[in-house]
Scaffold this active site. Structure first.
Site, PDB file in Angstrom:
ATOM      1  CD  GLU A  27      -1.024   0.567   3.696  1.00  0.00           C
ATOM      2  OE1 GLU A  27      -1.518   1.699   3.562  1.00  0.00           O
ATOM      3  OE2 GLU A  27      -1.164  -0.121   4.721  1.00  0.00           O
ATOM      4  CE  LYS A  88      -6.962   7.086   5.647  1.00  0.00           C
ATOM      5  NZ  LYS A  88      -7.205   7.360   7.070  1.00  0.00           N
ATOM      6  CB  VAL A 108      -5.677  -2.009   4.356  1.00  0.00           C
ATOM      7  CG1 VAL A 108      -6.100  -3.468   4.246  1.00  0.00           C
ATOM      8  CG2 VAL A 108      -4.361  -1.889   5.137  1.00  0.00           C
ATOM      9  CG  ASP A 140     -13.833   6.116  12.723  1.00  0.00           C
ATOM     10  OD1 ASP A 140     -13.681   5.382  11.724  1.00  0.00           O
ATOM     11  OD2 ASP A 140     -13.056   7.043  13.011  1.00  0.00           O
ATOM     12  CB  SER A 142     -11.005   0.918   9.140  1.00  0.00           C
ATOM     13  OG  SER A 142     -10.314   0.925   7.912  1.00  0.00           O
ATOM     14  CB  ALA A 143     -13.508   1.363   4.198  1.00  0.00           C
ATOM     15  CG  ASP A 144      -8.415  -0.840   6.122  1.00  0.00           C
ATOM     16  OD1 ASP A 144      -8.639  -0.176   5.091  1.00  0.00           O
ATOM     17  OD2 ASP A 144      -7.434  -0.636   6.872  1.00  0.00           O
ATOM     18  CE  LYS A 161       0.791   2.297  14.878  1.00  0.00           C
ATOM     19  NZ  LYS A 161       0.613   2.445  13.426  1.00  0.00           N
TER      20      LYS A 161
END
Ligand code: PSU
Ligand code: MN
Length: 306
Positions: A27, A88, A108, A140, A142-144, A161
């Site tokens: 990435e 981003k 990602v 919230d 992540s779209a990951d 993390k």
């Protein structure tokens, strides 16, 4: 227009994919928004060299000039690392940047999308996005995680993390049917640290076993990705208690400043880097190298099965 018309793949990578040779996607958000200049420049080159040394072809992915780039030239790597007006790009941003021509680093999620379009099955990164702390209130997530649910790529990471809610991240992955494998570990790692307090679905002892799980997932007709948690090497692992304290400070600073949305992850990453005086940066670099090594071995084994 055919989806493939949006792709711009280097001849070397195109040849490797056509011949069924191992290719590993990388990435660019980790370069533009995850590491400082100029350390990110040497990192960007070194991680590609590590993949080549393992007998695979590296494919760093980005959005440049309205194209989905698979494989970057040294100038394009510089462009991403210098991060002068580099956005981003997550899934929702792609159609916008393909229209405006905005230069953008892939997360990602978007790296998985582009890798799958190009026919690349393995992707090495640092850490994935996930359910944020208080995500049950802010929503919230992540779209990951949705991408792992739907897009057939194996992502090798050092876990997530502690800026995230790791327990809820794993719950979400379970709901979405994503197998979470531990690479020679029974615990899902937490990026800087080997442990997180949460287990994986299966401890894989070898890269061959991971490749077989990928093949069986897709051969039986299941869609979506596979997540491999590969812990940071011992000599670079940081102290869990110390890192937790810095993460808590970072989260408090984000709340005070009202940072949210797509800005929150880069903000927290930059805060942690700044407040740990470069030790965290070196750990970040080394764990990503380690992920590239394991991802390459998985790609080599998977290529043999196909
Ligand atoms: N976590 C890290 N380092 C990173 C990222 C996450 O430890 O560089 C980047 C990755 O590109 C990841 C993205 O896909 O942040 C997730 O952003 P968001 O939380 O906005 O979905
Ligand atoms: Mn988010």
């Amino acid at each position: 227009m055919n989806p493939m018309d949006y792709l711009s793949i280097t001849p070397e990578i195109q040849k490797a994919i056509a011949a069924g040779k191992p290719v590993v996607a990388l990435e660019s958000t980790i370069l533009s928004h995850g590491m400082p200049w100029p350390e990110n420049k040497s990192f960007a080159h070194e991680i590609e060299d590590i993949i080549r040394a393992e007998g695979a072809v590296p494919a760093t992915i980005a959005v440049i000039g309205g194209k989905l780039k698979v494989g970057l030239t040294p100038d394009e790597l510089d462009l991403m690392c210098k991060n002068e007006n580099v956005a981003k790009a997550s899934r929702r941003d792609l159609p916008i940047f393909l229209t405006t021509g905005q230069t953008a680093a892939t997360t990602v999620a978007t790296t998985m999308i582009v890798a799958a379009m190009a026919g690349i099955s393995v992707f090495a990164t640092g850490g994935i996005g996930g359910v944020h702390r208080k995500g049950e209130v802010t929503m919230d997530i992540s779209a990951d995680l949705q991408e792992l649910a739907h897009t057939p790529v194996t992502v090798v990471c050092a876990g997530a993390k502690m800026i995230l809610d790791i327990g809820r991240t794993l719950e979400y992955l379970e709901t979405m049917g994503v197998p979470v494998l531990g690479m020679r570990t029974s615990e899902f790692p937490s990026f800087y640290c080997k442990s997180s307090g949460f287990g994986v679905d299966h401890r894989a002892e070898t890269e061959t076993e991971v490749a077989k799980i990928m093949a069986n997932k897709w051969n039986v007709g299941l869609t979506g990705g596979v997540l491999v948690g590969n812990p940071v090497p011992d000599e670079y692992a940081l102290d869990f208690g110390e890192m937790s304290a810095v993460v808590d400070q970072a989260l408090a600073a984000a709340e005070t400043k009202g940072v949210h949305g797509k800005e929150i992850t880069p903000f927290l990453l930059a805060y942690i880097a700044e407040h740990t005086h470069g030790t965290s940066l070196n750990t970040n670099i080394q764990l990503a190298y380690n992920n590239a090594r394991v991802a390459s071995r998985i790609a080599v084994e998977y290529a043999k099965l196909k």
